[in-house]
Design an enzyme around this catalytic site. Structure first.
Site, short mmCIF file in Angstrom:
data_model
loop_
_atom_site.label_atom_id
_atom_site.label_comp_id
_atom_site.label_asym_id
_atom_site.label_seq_id
_atom_site.Cartn_x
_atom_site.Cartn_y
_atom_site.Cartn_z
N ASN A 106 0.81 -1.23 0.00
CA ASN A 106 0.00 0.00 0.00
C ASN A 106 0.84 1.27 0.00
OD1 ASN A 106 -2.08 -1.81 0.24
ND2 ASN A 106 -2.61 -1.29 2.34
N SER A 137 -7.66 6.22 0.59
CA SER A 137 -8.92 5.71 1.13
C SER A 137 -9.52 6.79 2.04
CB SER A 137 -8.63 4.46 1.97
OG SER A 137 -9.74 4.11 2.76
N TYR A 150 -3.77 -0.61 7.92
CA TYR A 150 -4.27 -0.16 6.62
C TYR A 150 -4.41 1.36 6.62
CZ TYR A 150 -7.42 0.13 2.53
OH TYR A 150 -8.00 0.42 1.32
N LYS A 154 -2.50 4.10 4.28
CA LYS A 154 -3.25 4.99 3.38
C LYS A 154 -3.04 6.46 3.77
CE LYS A 154 -5.05 2.02 0.55
NZ LYS A 154 -4.75 2.08 -0.89
N1 LIG Z 1 -12.87 -1.54 -1.88
C1 LIG Z 1 -12.84 -0.54 -1.00
O1 LIG Z 1 -13.76 -0.42 -0.14
C2 LIG Z 1 -11.75 0.48 -1.05
C3 LIG Z 1 -11.93 1.67 -0.31
C4 LIG Z 1 -10.91 2.61 -0.31
C5 LIG Z 1 -9.76 2.40 -1.04
N2 LIG Z 1 -9.62 1.22 -1.76
C6 LIG Z 1 -8.36 1.05 -2.49
O2 LIG Z 1 -8.64 0.93 -3.88
C7 LIG Z 1 -7.62 0.15 -4.51
C8 LIG Z 1 -8.29 -0.97 -5.29
O3 LIG Z 1 -8.96 -1.81 -4.35
P1 LIG Z 1 -10.12 -2.84 -4.74
O4 LIG Z 1 -11.23 -2.61 -3.82
O5 LIG Z 1 -10.35 -2.83 -6.19
O6 LIG Z 1 -9.42 -4.20 -4.27
P2 LIG Z 1 -9.12 -5.55 -5.04
O7 LIG Z 1 -8.65 -6.51 -4.01
O8 LIG Z 1 -10.29 -5.94 -5.87
O9 LIG Z 1 -7.93 -5.15 -6.02
C9 LIG Z 1 -6.62 -4.95 -5.53
C10 LIG Z 1 -5.64 -5.00 -6.68
O10 LIG Z 1 -4.32 -4.88 -6.15
C11 LIG Z 1 -3.52 -5.88 -6.75
N3 LIG Z 1 -2.39 -6.26 -5.89
C12 LIG Z 1 -2.44 -6.80 -4.65
N4 LIG Z 1 -1.20 -7.10 -4.25
C13 LIG Z 1 -0.35 -6.74 -5.24
C14 LIG Z 1 1.05 -6.81 -5.42
N5 LIG Z 1 1.87 -7.32 -4.48
N6 LIG Z 1 1.57 -6.36 -6.58
C15 LIG Z 1 0.77 -5.84 -7.54
N7 LIG Z 1 -0.55 -5.75 -7.44
C16 LIG Z 1 -1.12 -6.20 -6.30
C17 LIG Z 1 -4.46 -7.05 -6.95
O11 LIG Z 1 -3.93 -8.00 -7.88
C18 LIG Z 1 -5.70 -6.34 -7.45
O12 LIG Z 1 -5.63 -6.08 -8.83
C19 LIG Z 1 -6.71 -0.33 -3.37
O13 LIG Z 1 -5.61 0.54 -3.26
C20 LIG Z 1 -7.59 -0.21 -2.14
O14 LIG Z 1 -6.83 -0.08 -0.97
C21 LIG Z 1 -10.59 0.28 -1.79
#
Ligand SMILES: NC(=O)c1ccc[n+]([C@@H]2O[C@H](COP(=O)([O-])OP(=O)(O)OC[C@H]3O[C@@H](n4cnc5c(N)ncnc54)[C@H](O)[C@@H]3O)[C@@H](O)[C@H]2O)c1
Length: 259
Positions: A106, A137, A150, A154
């Site tokens: 992250n 986030s 987390y 963030k």
């Molecule tokens: N879903 C939520 O509620 C939410 C809220 C706020 C922020 N986010 C952020 O949005 C972004 C996308 O999240 P999401 O909800 O689509 O999650 P997700 O789990 O669906 O997708 C996460 C992505 O990160 C990639 N990833 C994980 N580890 C990795 C690594 N070591 N190297 C390269 N890629 C890697 C995964 O392959 C995947 O494509 C993230 O940064 C997450 O923290 C999500």
């Protein structure tokens, strides 16, 4: 930024938000779209390539915990594309039982990707400027008692990105920096929450968390594309339930000078 004929690199493009965002970005007649992710989704990549034959869409394997992977991926992409216009750093995990991995993906992943991208985009070197979008986030804006690790990672992404989004860097690099803070969004990231909290005992929040309203990944993606098109250098944008709110974070410390 007008996205027509632009080259975009999307980290985490096969994730829940990433997939929906790419599907919408491709409607903007991009020149090229590179998906940097840990694992390939050949089915969806194939679908995109068939549906958008005028955009050069390709996958590059990257584990963002490895700086050498990040550097190699940018190098490979630079051999295929002359320049990069937009970078979206959207890889992430939310699992406070995996502390080092959370920080490595992250935070370190975002820092290393941003600094490597700048080597190519810096208009005072060989680049022609552009936009770097770092996905933080809502818990990069405030505490999260269930997920302090987390939230810490963030919050650091928010501060890192804001620190670069100042006018004198913009004048040198020609690169804008935007922080994106999504609220809870329905993706795999939120699966099985109680097994990923920092402690394994019940708290009052364990009952509340599953009831909090979530936006759909499509809604978050729509706001994200709008933010890419309309965002300004230094913006911190909260994407919550299909809306975009600009977040103004005050400076509490005002520095004094010796006479
Ligand atoms: N879903 C939520 O509620 C939410 C809220 C706020 C922020 N986010 C952020 O949005 C972004 C996308 O999240 P999401 O909800 O689509 O999650 P997700 O789990 O669906 O997708 C996460 C992505 O990160 C990639 N990833 C994980 N580890 C990795 C690594 N070591 N190297 C390269 N890629 C890697 C995964 O392959 C995947 O494509 C993230 O940064 C997450 O923290 C999500």
């Amino acid at each position: 930024m007008n996205l027509v004929e632009k080259n975009v690199i999307y980290f985490g493009g096969f994730g829940g938000i990433g997939q929906k965002c790419i599907a919408q970005l491709l409607e903007k007649q991009l020149k090229a779209l590179a998906i940097f992710d840990l694992t390939e989704n050949t089915k969806i990549l194939d679908e995109w390539q068939k549906k958008f034959p005028n955009t050069d869409i390709f996958y590059q394997k990257v584990d963002v915990t490895k700086k050498s992977d990040i550097e190699a991926a940018y190098k490979a992409a630079s051999q295929r594309l002359d320049y990069f216009d937009v970078i979206v750093n959207g890889s992430g995990i939310m699992n406070d039982r995996l502390i080092e991995l959370s920080v490595d993906i992250n935070l370190m992943g975002v820092i290393n990707s941003t600094l490597t991208a700048l080597e190519y985009m810096d208009k005072s070197k060989k680049g022609r400027g552009g936009l770097i979008v770092n996905i933080s986030s809502v818990v990069g804006l405030q505490p999260s008692p269930l997920f302090p690790v987390y939230a810490a990672s963030k919050t650091a992404v928010t501060c890192f990105t804001r620190s670069l989004g100042v006018s004198f860097y913009y004048e040198r690099f020609g690169v804008s920096f935007i922080t994106i803070c999504p609220g809870m969004t329905d993706t795999g990231l939120l699966d099985d929450l109680s097994s990923k909290t920092i402690f394994d005992f019940e708290t009052p929040l364990h009952k509340i968390a599953p009831k909090i309203k979530r936006q759909k990944a499509e809604e978050c993606a729509r706001s994200l594309v709008k933010a890419i098109e309309e965002g300004k250098n230094g913006d911190v944008l909260m994407l919550e339930l299909g809306t975009i709110t600009e977040v103004k974070i005050p400076n509490h410390w005002v520095h004094q000078f010796d006479d």
